[in-house]
Design a protein around this motif. Structure first.
Motif, PDB file in Angstrom:
ATOM      1  N   ARG A 198       0.818  -1.213   0.000  1.00 44.11           N
ATOM      2  CA  ARG A 198       0.000   0.000   0.000  1.00 44.11           C
ATOM      3  C   ARG A 198       0.851   1.260   0.000  1.00 44.11           C
ATOM      4  NH1 ARG A 198      -5.031   1.951   1.165  1.00 44.11           N
ATOM      5  NH2 ARG A 198      -5.104   3.959   2.221  1.00 44.11           N
ATOM      6  N   GLU A 254      -4.831  -7.608  -9.273  1.00 42.74           N
ATOM      7  CA  GLU A 254      -5.055  -6.993  -7.976  1.00 42.74           C
ATOM      8  C   GLU A 254      -4.263  -5.706  -7.803  1.00 42.74           C
ATOM      9  OE1 GLU A 254      -4.627  -9.686  -4.703  1.00 42.74           O
ATOM     10  OE2 GLU A 254      -5.941 -11.202  -5.597  1.00 42.74           O
ATOM     11  N   GLN A 274      -6.559  -3.125  -9.246  1.00 43.04           N
ATOM     12  CA  GLN A 274      -7.720  -2.928  -8.378  1.00 43.04           C
ATOM     13  C   GLN A 274      -7.367  -2.050  -7.180  1.00 43.04           C
ATOM     14  OE1 GLN A 274      -9.262  -6.814  -7.279  1.00 43.04           O
ATOM     15  NE2 GLN A 274      -8.727  -7.604  -9.296  1.00 43.04           N
ATOM     16  N   ARG A 275      -6.269  -2.365  -6.514  1.00 43.16           N
ATOM     17  CA  ARG A 275      -5.887  -1.624  -5.312  1.00 43.16           C
ATOM     18  C   ARG A 275      -5.495  -0.188  -5.631  1.00 43.16           C
ATOM     19  NH1 ARG A 275      -2.199  -6.457  -2.566  1.00 43.16           N
ATOM     20  NH2 ARG A 275      -3.944  -7.896  -2.162  1.00 43.16           N
ATOM     21  N   ARG A 311      -8.619   1.935  -6.392  1.00 45.15           N
ATOM     22  CA  ARG A 311      -9.363   2.333  -5.182  1.00 45.15           C
ATOM     23  C   ARG A 311      -8.712   3.555  -4.535  1.00 45.15           C
ATOM     24  NH1 ARG A 311      -9.306  -3.560  -4.082  1.00 45.15           N
ATOM     25  NH2 ARG A 311     -11.255  -4.405  -4.919  1.00 45.15           N
ATOM     26  N   HIS A 317      -9.419   6.648  -6.654  1.00 46.57           N
ATOM     27  CA  HIS A 317     -10.782   7.109  -6.379  1.00 46.57           C
ATOM     28  C   HIS A 317     -10.848   7.865  -5.048  1.00 46.57           C
ATOM     29  CE1 HIS A 317     -15.160   7.060  -6.493  1.00 46.57           C
ATOM     30  NE2 HIS A 317     -15.175   6.571  -5.257  1.00 46.57           N
ATOM     31  N   SER A 318     -10.261   7.318  -4.004  1.00 44.63           N
ATOM     32  CA  SER A 318     -10.340   7.955  -2.679  1.00 44.63           C
ATOM     33  C   SER A 318      -9.569   9.271  -2.635  1.00 44.63           C
ATOM     34  CB  SER A 318      -9.820   6.999  -1.604  1.00 44.63           C
ATOM     35  OG  SER A 318      -8.435   6.739  -1.781  1.00 44.63           O
ATOM     36  N   ALA A 369     -12.916  -4.281  -8.691  1.00 42.34           N
ATOM     37  CA  ALA A 369     -12.725  -2.935  -8.147  1.00 42.34           C
ATOM     38  C   ALA A 369     -14.044  -2.210  -7.949  1.00 42.34           C
ATOM     39  CB  ALA A 369     -11.817  -2.126  -9.075  1.00 42.34           C
ATOM     40  N   GLY A 370     -15.041  -2.517  -8.802  1.00 43.87           N
ATOM     41  CA  GLY A 370     -16.353  -1.885  -8.700  1.00 43.87           C
ATOM     42  C   GLY A 370     -16.544  -0.804  -9.745  1.00 43.87           C
ATOM     43  N   VAL A 388     -15.671   2.935  -8.798  1.00 44.17           N
ATOM     44  CA  VAL A 388     -14.232   3.219  -8.811  1.00 44.17           C
ATOM     45  C   VAL A 388     -13.703   3.320 -10.240  1.00 44.17           C
ATOM     46  CG1 VAL A 388     -11.965   2.200  -8.274  1.00 44.17           C
ATOM     47  CG2 VAL A 388     -13.780   2.213  -6.548  1.00 44.17           C
TER      48      VAL A 388
END
Length: 412
Positions: free
Chosen positions: A204, A229, A232-233, A236, A239-240, A262-263, A266
């Motif tokens: 992260r 992944e 995906q991470r 996210r 987006h945040s 991921a959705g 996002v």
């Protein structure tokens, strides 16, 4: 005596039928675990549907197909070792993989064992370029093909922009960055910055450092050369951090599974490329493609993605080459495949002879707004096609390919 003769004849007939019914085995290298496990599931689903379809119509050369599968965990050494295990089990062809390193390593071992290897999800130019060889075919598009359709679209709709790249330090990451920089005239690294992440799953804090660097730049376009992944991470976090409000996000190779994991909130608005989408057969009035989509939905209650379509197409095309050549011999199959054109799930495709790249149309796509996605019955209508490019225009030319190969100007 007559009864004995009749009995012996019947016994021989039964033995003959038993021998004829022995399955022809093919091997699937796929990531059941690790960074690309969602893509691996799609590969296996597409392969199983192809085997089922072929066996339903009598198999190949009068024999059923049997799918063998082994986990690669997206590791090149494991993919290479799996090829040897498949060969010991009697496999006549191997396919799959989720990285370019897997394709190159597994393809080389397959060549040593006299087996054809068909690569999926291996986008680095090297796969059919510098590392290309006679026993290796690639169904997925190359980095060049994605870069060219994106470059053309972006030059029209987002001209003269400032880019920032975040990439994984692997064959595909480097290949994709180089190709897209050329296609978008963003080769000046002093103006168009970059961050390079280590291969494998990234921590992260490493994502955050790379994204903070991008946020601090004056970039208009953020290119994430990531998959699985890792993508995906990072998305996210994008987006945040609110980066989508400031920058256009580009993901050169999008897949259904990435958006699914991921959705859509996002991922909405992200631009990338796909070689196939589930609604393309309807747009092109392709009955074979429509039938495949229906079978996939019936089996799994969701839409197929390009990953499953790639696996399905490989099995179907290999079986077609076996039928046309009436042989399982790799050399005869190579001759049957080279420069063979066909229509299956989309418009015309070709296994090009000089590099064994599958030349096919490539599409720039945008992820639809979340509200549109959620209004769909399966909530998976993710991609809007925003630009198309014909395969012969997107793929590198013979001259481009030979320059990359240096002194080795033909496949060996």
């Amino acid at each position: 005596m007559g009864r004995v003769i009749v009995f012996c004849c019947l016994l021989l007939a039964c033995l003959g039928n038993t021998l004829q019914a022995q399955p022809i085995k093919i091997g699937l290298n796929y990531p059941r675990t690790g960074n690309y496990k969602a893509e691996g599931l799609e590969l296996r689903r597409g392969a199983l549907l192809a085997v089922e379809a072929i066996n339903r119509t009598g198999g190949v050369l009068g024999q059923p197909l049997e799918l063998l599968s082994k986990n690669t965990a997206s590791r090149a050494e494991k993919a290479r070792n799996n090829v040897e295990l498949f060969a010991k089990q009697g496999a006549r062809m191997v396919f799959g993989g989720a990285t370019s390193e897997e394709a190159i390593a597994a393809g080389q071992r397959a060549r040593e064992l006299g087996l054809l290897y068909f690569a999926t999800l291996s986008y680095a130019n090297e796969v059919t370029g510098e590392a290309g060889q006679r026993y290796l075919f690639r169904e997925s598009n190359s980095a060049w093909m994605s870069a060219r359709v994106l470059g053309e679209y972006l030059s029209i709709h987002l001209p003269r922009q400032h880019y920032h790249y975040i990439l994984i330090d692997d064959a595909w990451g480097r290949s994709m960055e180089s190709a897209l920089r050329l296609a978008t005239s963003s080769t000046d690294r002093a103006r168009h910055g970059r961050s390079v992440l280590p291969r494998g799953l990234v921590g992260r804090e490493q994502y955050r450092a790379a994204l903070d660097k991008a946020a601090a730049s004056d970039a208009d376009v953020l290119v994430l050369v990531l998959l699985g992944e890792n993508l995906q991470r990072s998305m996210r976090m994008v987006h945040s951090m609110g980066l989508k409000q400031r920058m256009q996000i580009i993901v050169p190779n999008l897949t259904k599974s990435v958006v699914q994991q991921a959705g859509p909130l996002v991922m909405q608005g992200v631009i990338g490329t796909e070689a196939w989408t589930w609604d393309l057969p309807k747009q092109d009035n392709n009955p074979t493609g429509l039938q495949y989509v229906e079978r996939y939905i019936d089996a799994y209650r969701e839409y197929p993605g390009s990953t499953s379509a790639s696996a399905y197409s490989i099995v179907m095309q290999w079986a077609d080459a076996v039928r046309r050549s009436n042989s399982l011999d790799s050399e005869q199959l190579i001759r049957a495949l080279e420069d063979h054109s066909y229509r299956l799930l989309k418009d015309q495709q070709q296994w090009r002879a000089f590099d064994h790249q599958n030349v096919q149309s490539i599409y720039a796509v945008r992820v639809r707004p979340r509200d549109e996605v959620m209004s769909d019955p399966y909530k998976q209508h993710y991609f809007e096609i925003i630009h198309r490019m014909a395969g012969d225009q997107a793929a590198p030319s013979l001259d481009d390919w030979q320059q990359e190969r240096d002194e080795e100007l033909t496949l060996q």
